[in-house]
Every structure is written in C-alpha cells, then in structure tokens.
Scaffold this motif. Sequence first.
Motif, short mmCIF file in Angstrom:
data_model
loop_
_atom_site.label_atom_id
_atom_site.label_comp_id
_atom_site.label_asym_id
_atom_site.label_seq_id
_atom_site.Cartn_x
_atom_site.Cartn_y
_atom_site.Cartn_z
N GLY A 40 0.83 -1.19 0.00
CA GLY A 40 0.00 0.00 0.00
C GLY A 40 0.87 1.25 0.00
N PRO A 41 0.29 2.41 -0.24
CA PRO A 41 1.07 3.65 -0.34
C PRO A 41 1.81 4.01 0.94
CG PRO A 41 -1.28 4.11 -0.29
CD PRO A 41 -1.14 2.64 -0.48
N THR A 275 -9.06 9.84 7.27
CA THR A 275 -9.57 8.61 7.87
C THR A 275 -8.53 7.50 7.70
OG1 THR A 275 -10.64 7.83 5.84
CG2 THR A 275 -11.91 9.31 7.26
N ASN A 276 -8.65 6.48 8.52
CA ASN A 276 -7.70 5.37 8.41
C ASN A 276 -7.76 4.71 7.04
OD1 ASN A 276 -6.78 5.69 11.04
ND2 ASN A 276 -8.30 4.30 11.91
N VAL A 277 -8.97 4.46 6.57
CA VAL A 277 -9.12 3.83 5.26
C VAL A 277 -8.65 4.77 4.16
CG1 VAL A 277 -10.76 2.83 3.61
CG2 VAL A 277 -11.02 2.38 6.05
N GLY A 278 -8.98 6.04 4.29
CA GLY A 278 -8.55 7.02 3.29
C GLY A 278 -7.05 7.08 3.14
N LYS A 279 -6.34 6.99 4.27
CA LYS A 279 -4.87 6.98 4.21
C LYS A 279 -4.36 5.76 3.47
CE LYS A 279 -4.22 9.59 8.51
NZ LYS A 279 -3.74 9.53 9.91
N ILE A 280 -4.93 4.60 3.76
CA ILE A 280 -4.52 3.36 3.09
C ILE A 280 -4.76 3.45 1.59
CG2 ILE A 280 -5.02 0.89 2.87
CD1 ILE A 280 -5.66 0.92 5.88
N LEU A 281 -5.88 4.09 1.20
CA LEU A 281 -6.24 4.20 -0.21
C LEU A 281 -5.46 5.30 -0.93
CD1 LEU A 281 -10.13 3.83 0.08
CD2 LEU A 281 -8.50 2.11 -0.74
N ARG A 291 -15.08 10.23 -5.27
CA ARG A 291 -14.48 10.30 -6.61
C ARG A 291 -13.79 8.99 -6.99
NH1 ARG A 291 -11.39 14.30 -5.58
NH2 ARG A 291 -12.97 15.87 -6.10
N PHE A 292 -13.10 8.40 -6.04
CA PHE A 292 -12.35 7.17 -6.32
C PHE A 292 -12.95 5.97 -5.58
CE2 PHE A 292 -9.21 10.67 -6.79
CZ PHE A 292 -9.06 10.57 -8.18
N ARG A 293 -14.29 5.93 -5.59
CA ARG A 293 -15.00 4.78 -5.04
C ARG A 293 -14.69 3.54 -5.88
NH1 ARG A 293 -21.01 6.70 -6.58
NH2 ARG A 293 -19.99 8.71 -6.20
N GLY A 294 -15.11 2.38 -5.41
CA GLY A 294 -14.87 1.15 -6.15
C GLY A 294 -15.58 1.16 -7.49
N LEU A 300 -11.88 -1.30 -8.34
CA LEU A 300 -10.70 -0.48 -8.11
C LEU A 300 -11.09 0.69 -7.21
CD1 LEU A 300 -7.69 -0.23 -9.14
CD2 LEU A 300 -8.58 1.48 -10.74
N THR A 301 -10.34 0.90 -6.12
CA THR A 301 -10.72 1.90 -5.12
C THR A 301 -9.52 2.73 -4.68
OG1 THR A 301 -12.33 0.27 -4.27
CG2 THR A 301 -11.92 2.22 -2.92
N GLY A 302 -9.70 4.03 -4.55
CA GLY A 302 -8.68 4.91 -3.99
C GLY A 302 -7.80 5.58 -5.02
N ARG A 303 -7.39 6.80 -4.70
CA ARG A 303 -6.55 7.59 -5.60
C ARG A 303 -5.26 6.85 -5.96
NH1 ARG A 303 -5.37 12.95 -7.19
NH2 ARG A 303 -7.26 13.76 -6.19
N TYR A 304 -4.65 6.22 -4.98
CA TYR A 304 -3.39 5.52 -5.24
C TYR A 304 -3.55 4.46 -6.33
CZ TYR A 304 0.53 2.34 -4.73
OH TYR A 304 1.60 1.52 -5.00
N ASN A 305 -4.57 3.62 -6.19
CA ASN A 305 -4.79 2.56 -7.17
C ASN A 305 -5.21 3.10 -8.54
OD1 ASN A 305 -4.18 0.23 -5.62
ND2 ASN A 305 -6.15 0.40 -4.57
#
Length: 388
Positions: A40-41, A275-281, A291-294, A300-305
């Motif tokens: 993860g990032p 948020t904890n999940v937001g940081k992971i994503l 914006r970057f929902r699944g 696919l979820t999150g800006r990083y992915n």
Amino acid sequence: MAAAEVLGTIFLGGVMGLIGQGARTVIGLKKLHDENAAKGPNEQDSFIASRLIVSLFIGFIAGVAAALLLDLSKLAAITVADIDLLLGLAAAGYAGTDIIEAFVARLPKPAGSGSPGGGEGASAGTTPTKPPSTVVVNVAGQTPAAEGLTTAAVTEAAFKLDLADIKTQLGSITSLIASPATGTASPTADDDSTDLISPTLVKSIFSPATPLANIKTHLPSVLAGLRDKGLLDREMVLMALATIRAETEGFVPINEFVSKYNTDKTPFDKYEPGTNVGKILGNTQPGDGARFRGRGFVQLTGRYNYNQIGAQISANLIVTPTLANDSTLAGLILAQFLLNKQDIIRAALSSGDLKAARKAVNGGTHGFDRFEDTYTRGDALLPETAMA
C-alpha cells in the motif's frame, strides 16, 4: 609508465567498477519497484538518492582498488580482445565493499602492531586466522579455500583469473535486467486457457441470477485484458472469474454501492483523507472518497490505485475515474491488478489457500463464499492445459 598513463589506467578501473556497481543498483531498484507494487502507499520503501550516489562511489573506488592490485601495464595496453579483464574490473565494482576490504587488507601493517587478520602480529587475546595475503574475495562475496596462494596469485584469483565465476555472476545480472518487469508476463502457448472460456461455461460457474447477456457482452473484454497482460494460465483465468463473481456478481463493471462499510454520514466519507481507510487508499483531496469509489470488475478503489493502474494501462483514471467502468478498460484494469499481485496470488493458489488469494485482491475476505464457489467449480470444469 608516464603519469598520464597511470592516471588514465586507474580512471578506467574506476569507470568499470562504477558500471559494475551500477548494474547492482539497477537490480536493487527493480527489486524495490516489484516489492512496492505489492504494498500500500503507506507501506512502501522510499528511494533515497544519496544512497545511490554512495553506492556508485563505492563501485568507482572498488574498480580503482582492483586496478591498483593488478598489473597497471596490462591495463594500459588493454584491447578489445581483453574483455575478460574489463569484466573482472566491473565484477570488482559489483562486489563493492568486499573488494575494498581486500585491498585494505593488502596494505602493509606497521611493525609490531596488532593485525585484524591474525598471524604473527595478532594482538594478545585474539584468535589467529589466515593472513590477509591468503584471502581471496570473489564477486559473490565468498571466501574460497586458498591456503597456499602467494600474494600475487591471490591478486590474480580475486580480480582476474576467476573468470568463470565472474561471467556467471554478470550473466545473472544480465538476465535479471532483461527479465520482464511487473506488468508483463510470458506464458507459453500450451498454457493458454482463455480460448476454452465461453459464456456458457462462465454461466455454469456463476450465480443462476447472473444474466447470460451480461456475460456475452463483457466476457470478451475480460479475456482480452488477460491476454494483453499475458495471464493465460488456468489458475489466473479462474482467479479473474472468481474475483468478478465476488466483486460484481452480475458480470458487469459497476460503481461501488453506498454501505455501512464506506459511509457514516455522507456517501463514502469513510474513504476521505484523514480517515484510516482514506490513508490506506492514498486519498489526499476532499471528495476523493466518492471520486475514487470502487469501480469496474475488480472494484478499483482509492486515488493511489487509480493513479498506479491508470499509468500502467495508459489511461488517465485520475482525471476521468468513471473510465474504470468502461468494459474494455475494466478488463485491462482487472488483469493489471491481478498481475501486480500475481506472486502472492500464485503462491496462495499453489498451496490451495483460496482465502489468501482473495485477500491479495480485496484486502480481506469479503465475498469469499462466492469467490470460492466459482473458483472451485471452474477448477473442476476447466482442463489442466489448453491443447492446440
């Protein structure tokens, strides 16, 4: 030899040593890239430029040390035919600190002083070992037996004449550099199981409620993505289909639904920055959660992915994240995501650990019952290999 020739010869040794250490650095960077692709990032190891500079400097110094320990007159008269000697200098740079330590060990010690290498000059209370003049350090950093070698013989063995070992080592470097990076794969034609996958077969291993029309519409995109990324073997084909079943049972690329897992007060606020999940994503901007929902077959979820996968498939998913629901791109995204995680996935599948394989994609076991059902039934129906 004139002073200019000596300096030129020493500089040649340094340059070849730098090249050798450069090859080692490339391998290290490739390994770092491959390991980071599976993290993860917030878990990735950082690249530190200062360490790169230090490594290259060590390679240069090691090459200089090797040149000094060799006959400089031979290096001054080097020709294209002396490729083995050049390879030896490069191998010295690749070995780096080992070569420098061997060079330092060769330096004369003051009379009566203790010697780290042992022998007659060893300090009281130490255990005598082989004198430094009988230590051979090869490019693998090993110390082969060389009890009877003279100083001159040691120099030759360490930096020139052990050519079989040097060539083997450099051959390994070449193959590593030339090997496919994450994002590519090279299965054989006999491993291609995609031609055996039909809408009827997929329908038989999915839920009875999954519309056959959806499978007929989107299966070509899924198979095209797998072929594009070289994921043709039955295990990865089944992994792809089982992932689709777990993520979007209707066999259509869709948006993630609002649920208690992603929403507290406003849609997808549990994915927001801070948020904890937001940081992971890897979400960093307000609104990134929605914006970057699944999306897509793999959700696919999150800006990083979105950023990583988008770059790998040449699609700007950051500017237009809804492209992840385009059937063709959704097939590529699924295949690329599986390819990025393929080492973990293949290890899990080979040991029969379907939960670990599912976790490599989802991060947990959400939808595992559907995943397991499709993979198990597909495993029973799909032949071991595709026969021409």
